[in-house]
Design a protein around this motif. Structure first.
Motif, PDB file in Angstrom:
ATOM      1  N   LEU A 177       0.849  -1.196   0.000  1.00 55.62           N
ATOM      2  CA  LEU A 177       0.000   0.000   0.000  1.00 55.62           C
ATOM      3  C   LEU A 177       0.880   1.240   0.000  1.00 55.62           C
ATOM      4  O   LEU A 177       1.855   1.322   0.742  1.00 55.62           O
ATOM      5  N   TYR A 178       0.518   2.191  -0.846  1.00 53.91           N
ATOM      6  CA  TYR A 178       1.219   3.476  -0.897  1.00 53.91           C
ATOM      7  C   TYR A 178       0.253   4.579  -0.494  1.00 53.91           C
ATOM      8  O   TYR A 178      -0.839   4.679  -1.044  1.00 53.91           O
ATOM      9  N   ALA A 179       0.664   5.375   0.457  1.00 57.49           N
ATOM     10  CA  ALA A 179      -0.162   6.497   0.896  1.00 57.49           C
ATOM     11  C   ALA A 179       0.371   7.761   0.228  1.00 57.49           C
ATOM     12  O   ALA A 179       1.471   8.213   0.545  1.00 57.49           O
ATOM     13  N   VAL A 180      -0.395   8.290  -0.699  1.00 52.80           N
ATOM     14  CA  VAL A 180       0.066   9.444  -1.473  1.00 52.80           C
ATOM     15  C   VAL A 180      -0.622  10.709  -0.964  1.00 52.80           C
ATOM     16  O   VAL A 180      -1.852  10.738  -0.816  1.00 52.80           O
ATOM     17  N   GLY A 238       5.795   3.346   3.269  1.00 52.52           N
ATOM     18  CA  GLY A 238       5.085   3.507   2.006  1.00 52.52           C
ATOM     19  C   GLY A 238       4.436   4.870   1.840  1.00 52.52           C
ATOM     20  O   GLY A 238       3.575   5.043   0.989  1.00 52.52           O
ATOM     21  N   ALA A 239       4.867   5.849   2.631  1.00 49.73           N
ATOM     22  CA  ALA A 239       4.337   7.209   2.505  1.00 49.73           C
ATOM     23  C   ALA A 239       5.035   7.915   1.342  1.00 49.73           C
ATOM     24  O   ALA A 239       6.249   7.830   1.201  1.00 49.73           O
ATOM     25  N   VAL A 240       4.249   8.590   0.510  1.00 53.14           N
ATOM     26  CA  VAL A 240       4.801   9.331  -0.621  1.00 53.14           C
ATOM     27  C   VAL A 240       4.211  10.738  -0.591  1.00 53.14           C
ATOM     28  O   VAL A 240       3.023  10.924  -0.832  1.00 53.14           O
ATOM     29  N   MET A 241       5.026  11.714  -0.240  1.00 49.58           N
ATOM     30  CA  MET A 241       4.545  13.095  -0.145  1.00 49.58           C
ATOM     31  C   MET A 241       5.133  13.916  -1.299  1.00 49.58           C
ATOM     32  O   MET A 241       6.351  14.012  -1.441  1.00 49.58           O
TER      33      MET A 241
END
Lengths: 415, 159
Positions: free
Chosen positions: A241-244, A316-319
């Motif tokens: 899972l990627y949190a965008v 999996g955090a993508v800011m």
């Protein structure tokens, strides 16, 4: 998008998360029923074959923990679900808990059966009231339907779950700090070793897994470890899972195998940057992660592929930040975060996070002094080498990666 | 919370029920006990801490050590409604500074302060984990996402 999958999120948005009937009707608790017909050794074998890697941020092989605890003689044993998701930019565990809470219960029960535990804990972040309500309801419903309690599913396996709410401390997501917190103490990390597999919660053998890690277990049990291993990338298999968040048209949680590139995640799944503006920087892995630039958009978002370029997938955090962002304001928040959340138990982190935040606050005001870069590197390396837990060890990653990547302190950087 | 002549009047049956529920669990009962008591009274008074110490058999210094450690536990009076505004990266990128300014303007207080009528406490928090709904604030247990200065005004008017 070839890499996109719907395994972990198969039910989210499709069933009522408070309905046990809908969960069971969509294949829920089938994995637990199947697991109870297998021996614990066989279950651990499947998990080992799957090559499932922990999704909490540290990327530790899940079967390692399970096997070690299964071998322990000491009783009782515990299984703990780490739902204290607090890494800035990360909200994928909340998404799972709010959208499919029964899945976590089912997976934790399978883990307990595999390692010989009869008691489980789920430690939920205090700032997640909805996730807590949904899980509390799901635990009650599961008890009523005998998926928890004595003789789970008609077998002779007994298992129950207790929910704990966090009280606002980032470091409690560190496994031993989380144990201290459940034990009613200040949630400060313990010295390791001994590791949780021998001396965990209440000093007993304990498996502790992240929410997303556990969400992988039911499909592994149903389809087998080899099936799971065939998904996505060699050695980094399975869905992630990627949190965008930040400057994208559709911020949210996206599920894909780890051959997904940063470009596809930002421009295809999340809809690109609004207003036709250009990409400036991406912070991957949360505050403990590293900055990437536009020239690195083709990197695959896997544990190994990011490691090769000196970054980390973390949680999996993508800011995403567009060209208008003042990176110093972002770095100020990153360093202030660590200063605020350092527990103060070990000096490198307690002092290092404070000095680092002070220097960055000054730099953000445009006051650069000679030697600043060397000083920040010195502080960062000291924290990395000498801090007790992951908080201090990673507290300088984002800052130093940004200084390097974007030459924020000039080429030589105030040397 | 009722207040009469400076003495605090608790909902004693509720307090008693919480203490009964958690005593016998030892230290592991401490955090849930403090959370439940705070749910009743808003903050943890010296008298409540004393009661917890007696019933759960925990030294009072340890209890304050725990309360001080956690951001969501209070040993001083706070407003009945606690507004936690997220000001971390994703919310900052989405305009949390304007949202926070609007809260300050409406309430007439700064972060960490409580309105004189005891209704509101305003806090600025690191990432609250709702980055897909940035900028956001937690108002007690309610999640308010995609905030704008106008939405803040509407929210507070409705309270």
């Amino acid at each position: 998008m070839a890499a996109q999958t719907q395994i972990l999120t198969e039910r989210i948005g499709k069933i009522d998360p408070s309905s046990l009937e809908e969960y069971v009707g969509s294949g829920g608790f089938e994995a637990l029923r199947r697991a109870l017909t297998l021996s614990p050794v066989d279950i651990i074998y499947e998990v080992e074959t799957s090559h499932l890697i922990g999704r909490g941020g540290a990327a530790f092989p899940t079967a390692f923990k399970w096997r070690a605890v299964a071998r322990e003689e000491a009783r009782p044993k515990y299984v703990v679900c780490n739902a204290d998701e607090s890494e800035p930019g990360t909200f994928k565990d909340r998404y799972l808990m709010e959208g499919d809470p029964f899945r976590i219960i089912e997976a934790l029960a399978i883990a307990a059966y595999a390692v010989g535990a009869n008691k489980g804990y789920i430690y939920i972040r205090g700032e997640y009231p909805l996730a807590y309500q949904r899980l509390a309801h799901a635990v009650e419903e599961s008890r009523r339907a005998a998926y928890l309690g004595f003789n789970v599913g008609g077998s002779d396996f007994c298992f129950d779950i207790e929910l704990y709410r966090g009280a606002g401390a980032y470091v409690c997501g560190e496994e031993t700090a989380l144990f201290e917190s459940i034990e009613g103490k200040r949630g400060q990390p313990r010295l390791k070793p001994p590791y949780p597999v021998t001396h965990g919660l209440f000093n007993k053998p304990t498996v502790i897994n992240n929410v997303e890690t556990l969400a992988n277990i039911p499909p592994i049990i149903l389809n087998g470890g080899f099936w799971y291993r065939s998904l996505g990338v060699h050695l980094n298999p399975g869905p992630k899972l990627y949190a965008v968040s930040g400057h994208v048209r559709r911020p949210g949680v996206y599920e894909a195998t780890m051959d997904l590139t940063l470009r596809d995640l930002i421009y295809e799944l999340a809809g690109g940057i609004p207003g036709g503006r250009k990409l400036q920087a991406v912070l991957v892995g949360g505050a403990a992660g590293a900055f990437l630039g536009p020239e690195q958009l083709d990197v695959a978002l896997g544990f190994d592929s990011l490691h090769h370029i000196g970054a980390t997938l973390g949680s999996g955090a993508v800011m995403v930040m567009d060209e208008t962002v003042d990176l110093w304001q972002v770095l100020r928040r990153v360093t202030r975060f660590f200063q605020h959340e350092s527990c103060g138990k070990c000096f490198p982190c307690q002092l290092g996070t404070q000095r680092q935040a002070e220097i960055v606050a000054r730099l953000a005001e445009g006051e650069i002094r000679p030697g600043d870069k060397a000083l920040l590197i010195d502080i960062g390396l000291t924290m990395k080498d000498a801090s007790l837990c992951g908080l201090g060890q990673t507290a300088s990653n984002a800052l130093l990666s940004a200084c390097d990547r974007f030459s924020l302190l000039g080429e030589g950087g105030g040397q | 919370m009722n207040q009469q002549d400076g003495d605090l009047v608790y909902d004693y049956p509720a307090v008693e029920a919480v203490l009964t529920r958690h005593e016998g669990k030892g230290r592991a009962g401490l955090l849930p006990c403090l959370q439940d008591l705070q749910q009743i009274n808003g903050w943890l008074t010296p008298e409540l801490c004393q009661l917890v110490g007696q019933r759960l058999n925990i030294p009072i210094a340890d209890i304050y050590g725990v309360i001080d450690y956690y951001a969501l536990l209070y040993k001083e009076p706070v407003g009945r409604t606690i507004i936690r505004v997220c000001d971390d990266i994703a919310c900052y990128l989405a305009g949390s500074e304007e949202v926070l300014a609007e809260f300050k303007k409406w309430l007439g207080i700064g972060p960490g302060e409580t309105t004189p009528d005891g209704k509101y406490t305003l806090e600025v928090h690191p990432c609250l984990g709702y980055c897909d709904q940035a900028p956001m604030a937690l108002v007690n247990q309610e999640i308010h996402g995609h905030l704008t200065p106008e939405a803040v005004a509407t929210l507070l008017e409705a309270k």
